[in-house]
Design an enzyme around this catalytic site. Sequence first.
Site, PDB file in Angstrom:
ATOM      1  N   ARG A  38      -5.843  -7.626  18.051  1.00 32.91           N
ATOM      2  CA  ARG A  38      -6.570  -6.369  17.924  1.00 32.91           C
ATOM      3  C   ARG A  38      -7.986  -6.545  17.378  1.00 32.91           C
ATOM      4  NH1 ARG A  38      -4.536  -3.394  13.322  1.00 32.91           N
ATOM      5  NH2 ARG A  38      -6.380  -4.150  12.250  1.00 32.91           N
ATOM      6  N   HIS A  82      -0.646  -2.555  14.996  1.00 35.62           N
ATOM      7  CA  HIS A  82      -0.470  -3.252  13.718  1.00 35.62           C
ATOM      8  C   HIS A  82       0.683  -4.256  13.739  1.00 35.62           C
ATOM      9  CE1 HIS A  82       0.129  -3.272   9.180  1.00 35.62           C
ATOM     10  NE2 HIS A  82      -1.167  -3.442   9.297  1.00 35.62           N
ATOM     11  N   HIS A 117       2.383  -9.786   0.593  1.00 34.43           N
ATOM     12  CA  HIS A 117       2.063  -8.937   1.728  1.00 34.43           C
ATOM     13  C   HIS A 117       3.303  -8.604   2.562  1.00 34.43           C
ATOM     14  CE1 HIS A 117      -0.219  -8.098   5.621  1.00 34.43           C
ATOM     15  NE2 HIS A 117      -0.823  -7.320   4.754  1.00 34.43           N
ATOM     16  N   ARG A 157       0.861  -1.191   0.000  1.00 32.01           N
ATOM     17  CA  ARG A 157       0.000   0.000   0.000  1.00 32.01           C
ATOM     18  C   ARG A 157       0.891   1.233   0.000  1.00 32.01           C
ATOM     19  NH1 ARG A 157      -5.158  -1.592   0.784  1.00 32.01           N
ATOM     20  NH2 ARG A 157      -5.581  -3.451   2.057  1.00 32.01           N
ATOM     21  N   TYR A 206      -0.095   4.091  12.502  1.00 31.73           N
ATOM     22  CA  TYR A 206      -0.043   2.648  12.725  1.00 31.73           C
ATOM     23  C   TYR A 206       1.170   2.336  13.590  1.00 31.73           C
ATOM     24  CZ  TYR A 206      -3.390   1.621   8.915  1.00 31.73           C
ATOM     25  OH  TYR A 206      -4.504   1.534   8.122  1.00 31.73           O
TER      26      TYR A 206
END
Length: 662
Positions: free
Chosen positions: A547, A575, A418, A358, A451
Amino acid sequence: MKYLDRDLSWLSFNGRILQEIASKDVPLLERLKFVAIYSSNLEEFYKVRVASHRFAQKYKGDKRNKFGYRPSFILQQINTIVSEQQAYLGKLFFNEIVPEMTNEGIRFLCGVVNEADQKLLEQYYDKHFKEEFKVLEITNDIFLELKNQAIYQLIIDGEQQYLLEMDYARWGRFITLEQNEDYTKIVQVDDVFKYNLHKILGHEAETYAFKISRDAELYIDEEQDENIVKKIKKSLKKRDTGLPCRLLFNENIPFKHINSLRKKLDLDMASLIAGGNYHNYYDFFGFPEFEHKPHLYYRRDKEIACKSLDNSLDWYQTIGVKDVFLSYPYQSFDYVTRFLKQAAEDEAVEEISTTLYRVSKGSEVGMALEKAAKSGKNVFVLSEVLARFDEESNIYWGERLEQAGAVVKYGIDKLKVHAKVFLIKRRENGVLKSYAYLGTGNLNEKTARIYADHGILTADERYTKDLDEVFKFLKDEQYEPHFKHLLVAPFVLRTKVKKAIRKVMEKAKAGAEQQLHIKLNSLEDPEMIDLIREAADAGVKFQMVVRGICCYCPLTEKQKKNVTIVSVIDKYLEHTRIYQLSEKETYLASADWMTRNLSSRVEIAFPIWDASVRGLLLKQINYQSNDAKKARLITPEGDNQLVKGNNKLSSQQYMFELVANL
């Protein structure tokens, strides 16, 4: 019940966001931001998860999922829970937040308008909107092509109906009507329209807000003989016209009108969700700032310096001697981007390889890679073009970097990438030496401010050689990688973690006290949940911080006793993933314990060898597990009770001390 359903568990997580909205300990305008977070979360939930259940129910039959639940049951539960949460949100917003804003001199007019306000609204309309509001008459033969997420006003004038799209992108949403030393008067553009409807129609009429949410999944035609970028660009155009999955409407609208609208949109009754006068509360991310009222916001903490880099004249030498641990947002992500920028300008650097999951449109990481490619360096970028809702940004940077001369690959067949890493190869004394970054969060300097993540800069060959294997695979999917130290999914991560847990189980069975500390965003994979249960029955204690989604539920008394799971919701979004699997075996990772992360994504868990960093990570989990201010116990009942304790600081406040003293 063997597992909690992932989507019902997620709604419990969003319920924890509601608790922050209700908390008097949270500064007032930060509570308003949590309203935006709750709304944004729910919007994505409907576009992705609810849409997938509707799709499965409609086209695949009402079959049970891997957790044992049918789509019809889940959809019914979702509607019940969301309706309750929305009602609670409305009470918090109108009965607490808006009055408290008024006490602070921020008069937010939400349908409560006196004569003086009415006059201001009419004056504002005459000056700014007289030619802007164009209403469309709805006739029997008209085709309604409604935009995804857009707010519409349905105007009912006797037997006639009109429609107006609230074009927030064009007009803005929040308008300052009046401002002086004592107060600021703010109104939503919806009310400028409502209180001037008599000028538009020539008389008064009723008006009600509604919106539709559409399926946001990209249905890519695998039969098309086109590259993945072209396929995704075509699919993105269809996202705004996807299958509707929710019709959110003002609860006061007469049923016959909303039912007529439902039929025109070809929605079933279960798609109707009652709401208030206003929608898209995630727009409160853009609420006007009041910098002269700092008490209404979280304190802006000063970032902690990374002394080893700040005091270094040669970052390569410093990183070559010892790994540099970084923790965001307690420290600046600028250390990472600066290292990439140095590499881009360094003539000795020959190659840079990176993954991008991202990235923002103005990405400093992207600009550094672009500069490196333009200077003739070999730049390889794996841009994960299927990162949901960031597809356009990733395509933008992929194409821009290709134009600069980089080799860009848009994902891997049947796998999402990822991992959050880059590898730099620099010629030193005639030999290529490797430097690397491995992290738990995206290479995105904007999200790194909110984050909470960790990362390391390293030249340790135990990392770089394995990372080289990762990039060889990313460049050539036929390559068979081999790893000595990194746990890489889908190759070895699951099996190595399972092996480590089973090793601890054997010690527990032999009578030794054993405890594992795990921090994740989500715990969803049935195989890992079953293993946790088996280990707990063998006497292994688990201290876990999860979380969001948590599908675990205890089946025995030993499991109840030995597994403690909490969720921390605070100023920053937790995160980081940490697997502390033995006294000297601690990993930071990009992977949650979800089936998709362990089996269908390229993920990396990297060992932490520095004892002081391992100590920090263990303390982080301990602080969060006992955080009586921001940690909630995760239980099958989903009641989100705060952990009991007497600590004066939250675990995130403790983190500043831990990072500063490292």
